[in-house]
Design a protein around this motif. Structure first.
Motif, mmCIF file in Angstrom:
data_model
loop_
_atom_site.group_PDB
_atom_site.id
_atom_site.type_symbol
_atom_site.label_atom_id
_atom_site.label_comp_id
_atom_site.label_asym_id
_atom_site.label_seq_id
_atom_site.Cartn_x
_atom_site.Cartn_y
_atom_site.Cartn_z
ATOM 1 N N ASP A 1 9.232 -11.840 -12.638
ATOM 2 C CA ASP A 1 8.260 -12.930 -12.679
ATOM 3 C C ASP A 1 8.120 -13.393 -14.121
ATOM 4 O OD1 ASP A 1 6.172 -14.710 -12.290
ATOM 5 O OD2 ASP A 1 5.044 -13.370 -10.985
ATOM 6 N N LEU B 1 9.860 -14.361 -8.658
ATOM 7 C CA LEU B 1 8.562 -14.632 -8.062
ATOM 8 C C LEU B 1 7.744 -15.523 -8.986
ATOM 9 C CD1 LEU B 1 7.782 -10.958 -6.966
ATOM 10 C CD2 LEU B 1 8.812 -12.747 -5.569
ATOM 11 N N LEU C 1 4.011 -15.030 -9.152
ATOM 12 C CA LEU C 1 2.721 -14.450 -8.783
ATOM 13 C C LEU C 1 1.612 -14.831 -9.750
ATOM 14 C CD1 LEU C 1 3.900 -10.843 -7.818
ATOM 15 C CD2 LEU C 1 3.497 -12.785 -6.316
ATOM 16 N N THR D 1 3.138 -6.604 -13.649
ATOM 17 C CA THR D 1 3.724 -7.521 -12.675
ATOM 18 C C THR D 1 5.015 -6.961 -12.098
ATOM 19 O OG1 THR D 1 2.743 -9.417 -13.807
ATOM 20 C CG2 THR D 1 4.590 -9.856 -12.341
ATOM 21 N N ALA E 1 5.708 -6.041 -8.138
ATOM 22 C CA ALA E 1 6.809 -6.617 -7.363
ATOM 23 C C ALA E 1 7.832 -5.580 -6.927
ATOM 24 C CB ALA E 1 7.511 -7.687 -8.197
#
Length: 702
Positions: A559, A579, A581, A590, A594
């Protein structure tokens, strides 16, 4: 002597002990190696001996050159003495040399003088020199005069050369023991020695027995930045967050509460990151981390094969979407078209502050509190690590000076930080770690990363520097402007810099970025994939391009976190964030959030079968589920339609399905019944009679 503690090494070992393979691994990463073969050709009819020689030749890389000294035993000393300081020599072995020395063709000869000449040449050697020799002193005394002469001469040779060498290693059954250690290495093929921190480096070629180090004598060991001769310190403790999540009332000394001790990252007694290392293959040959290193690349074929295989799986929908990238990445780094989910994961949390305008708006002491929190198994990062079964290692990195005023680190500090990061990756690889997560928690880290990105990608500081959020959850634009000004001034100060990797780390990057760069290089060398999460990791990826371009291919970015600098670096490095997020829980969190999703994608890719239409299992593989209740025991096929069983108890006989109904009970006379009979029902009727309908004698209830 080389900076890592030894210049000449004698490798001893028995027959088939692995001594030659070990010696070759020591010099495997040298740019050029001169292989000095001492053994004679032997009898042409001796095919077994010829096979041994051929096996030795086959192991040598094509870049090595071979030089033979079997014709004249005195030439070995000449070759060693003539070698320059930039050369690497591997002599294999002294047993063959003694055989030639005792050959009647070279007699009369002064064996003692020739051995002394060889030892003198080894002692004065300016080249990197590794000698291999058989150890025959542990065997029985030979029964023949020639056998005794050989063992005596070889024993004298080993003794003289061992005294002249800086280090001596003994290989027994493939295991290495250091008999005369200098700064012993820890990379594969050169195992570390327990307690090596107490062993001092040799003072120079030809030095005899080592003197007690300050640590051995009871004085505290001192290690400073760039001190190549300082003893190597232990790496930070590897923590298990789930085991450390103990109540605050846990008394000191009880399980579950970490204790301060020597070598712990929480209470460092000296600069661990500045300690020298020989974990790097390059350092083992006297070189340093330098631009253009050739490190391993992921498999070019298994990645696309794994992605193509996804299209054949028995999946009801269109597939894994963007998570196909995870499967391809894992397949390439694991070298298989059916990769498995990463089992052993380690989080490296780098803690090091940046002074000056880089840390404007940061709460004093906040980064240190976060580091202590992670060590205690608390906080977002430690909790997510516990949920993923990942270990956590909090790493103290050197504090960086204000970049707007001068270099963040000295050149020696950069070298030490790079090696320290490599050692962290080596330690993880030796522990069986399959995936590294790179994170940082220092004050001013985002500013330093923005400076690195601006210098390497040509970006403007405001475009890559995110806004400053204070502890109250409010944006501090004044602090953001101070940070931008610090990056601007640092770039102006270094405008005439060469912009080489180490210069960028010294001038702009600082300690955490330098250690992170070393981690990426070491992980690449040991084929460990790395999850990047945050500005420090991507900044290290940008710097590592000039040192080893292969490093970015071992990195995955789950991410971008909404950070502009991370977006830019990902685009330059060719890393597509999986991603969006937009979590903001600190670097590393993060990636850990994930990680279960990434593991799920790998689980499906490895476990799902191929679709039946493409050669996988067909419908015959599926069996009819068993009925909930007891069924018939017969194996005969059931009729197409069967009369449902009555709700109540029915007859036990095998009478026909329909029978003439019995007459209804009437008078007792013998007159015949009525001419009209009730017709048979069109379908199945009730199985019991109502309460108002009496049953005639002899009639059964249908």
């Amino acid at each position: 002597m080389s900076v890592d503690g030894w210049n000449t090494l004698l490798v001893l070992g028995g027959i088939r002990s692995g001594k030659s393979e070990f010696a070759e691994s020591v010099v495997a990463d040298a740019p050029t190696v001169r292989y000095v073969a001492t053994a004679p050709a032997g009898d042409p009819e001796d095919t077994e001996w010829a096979t041994r020689l051929a096996a030795h030749r086959a192991r040598r890389p094509g870049s090595w050159t071979t030089e033979e000294t079997a014709a004249d035993p005195g030439r070995l000393a000449e070759v060693i003495a003539a070698a320059g300081p930039n050369e690497t020599l591997l002599v294999d072995d002294l047993g063959g040399w003694v055989t030639v020395l005792l050959d009647p063709a070279h007699q009369p000869a002064d064996d003692t003088a020739t051995i002394a000449e060889l030892a003198a040449a080894v002692r004065a050697s300016a080249a990197r020199l590794v000698l291999v020799s058989p150890e025959v002193g542990l065997s029985l005394v030979p029964t023949t005069p020639l056998g005794r002469a050989f063992t005596d001469a070889l024993g004298a040779t080993n003794r003289a050369v061992a005294d002249a060498c800086d280090a001596v290693a003994l290989v027994v059954a493939g295991q290495t023991a250091w008999l005369k250690p200098a700064a012993t290495p820890t990379h594969p093929g050169m195992p570390a020695v327990p307690g090596q921190a107490d062993v001092p480096a040799q003072a120079g070629p030809g030095q005899g027995a080592a003197q007690p180090s300050p640590t051995q004598a009871g004085a505290p060991a001192q290690a400073g930045p760039g001190q190549a001769g300082a003893p190597e310190e232990a790496l930070p403790e590897v923590l298990t967050p789930a085991a450390l999540a103990a109540p605050a009332s846990t008394p000191a000394g009880e399980p579950g509460r970490p204790q301060a001790g020597p070598g712990r990252a929480g209470a460092p007694t000296q600069a661990d990151w500045a300690a020298p290392t020989m974990a790097l293959p390059m350092v083992a040959t006297g070189l340093v981390i330098q631009p253009g290193m050739e490190l391993p690349m992921p498999d070019d074929y298994t990645g696309p094969q794994a992605v193509d295989r996804l299209a054949t799986l028995d999946i009801p929908g269109s597939g894994l979407g963007v998570l196909e990238q995870v499967v391809g990445f894992a397949a390439a780094t694991q070298g298989t078209a059916t990769p498995t989910p990463w089992g052993t994961v380690r989080v490296l949390l780098l803690h090091g502050d940046h002074e000056g305008g880089a840390s404007a708006g940061a709460t004093p002491g906040e980064s240190a509190r976060r580091a202590r929190q992670a060590r205690a198994g608390k906080g977002a990062l430690a909790r997510l690590a516990a949920e993923n079964g990942a270990s956590l290692q909090v790493v103290e990195t050197p504090t960086s000076a204000p970049i707007e005023e001068g270099p963040a680190l000295t050149g020696e500090q950069v070298e030490s930080a790079l090696r320290y990061g490599w050692r962290l990756a080596e330690q993880a690889a030796d522990a069986g770690v399959q995936l590294l997560v790179l994170a940082a928690c220092g004050a001013g880290t985002e500013t330093a990363a923005a400076a690195v990105l601006a210098a390497t990608a040509g970006a403007e500081p405001p475009a890559v520097l995110g806004r400053v959020l204070n502890e109250r959850g409010e944006y501090d634009d004044a602090a953001w402007m101070v940070r931008c000004a610090a990056v601007r001034d640092a770039l102006h100060r270094t405008r005439r810099s060469t912009r080489e990797a180490k210069d960028i780390l010294a001038e702009l990057g600082g300690g955490d970025v330098a250690v992170a760069t070393g981690v990426l290089l070491g992980a690449t060398a040991r084929r460990i994939p790395v999850l990047l999460d945050g500005p420090v990791g991507v900044a290290a990826g940008m710097v590592s391009r000039d040192l080893a371009g292969q490093a970015r291919h071992w990195c995955l970015l789950p991410d971008h976190g909404g950070r502009p600098g991370v977006r830019l670096a990902a685009d330059v490095l060719g890393l597509t964030p999986l991603l969006d997020l937009r979590l903001d829980l600190g670097e590393g969190a993060t990636a850990l959030a994930a990680l279960p999703l990434l593991r799920s994608a790998l689980t499906l890719a490895a476990g799902l079968p191929v679709h039946p239409s493409l050669g996988g299992g067909d419908d015959e593989d599926f069996t009819e589920p068993e009925p909930a209740g007891p069924g018939p025991t017969s194996t005969d096929p059931e009729p197409e339609f069967a009369e449902p069983e009555p709700a109540g108890p029915g007859p036990t006989s095998t009478e026909p399905e329909f029978t003439e109904p019995a007459p209804v009970q009437g008078p007792t006379s013998t007159e015949p019944g009525p001419e009209f009979a009730e017709p048979e029902p069109a379908g199945p009727g009730p199985t019991t009679v109502g309460p108002d309908e009496p049953v005639a004698p002899g009639r059964r209830a249908d």
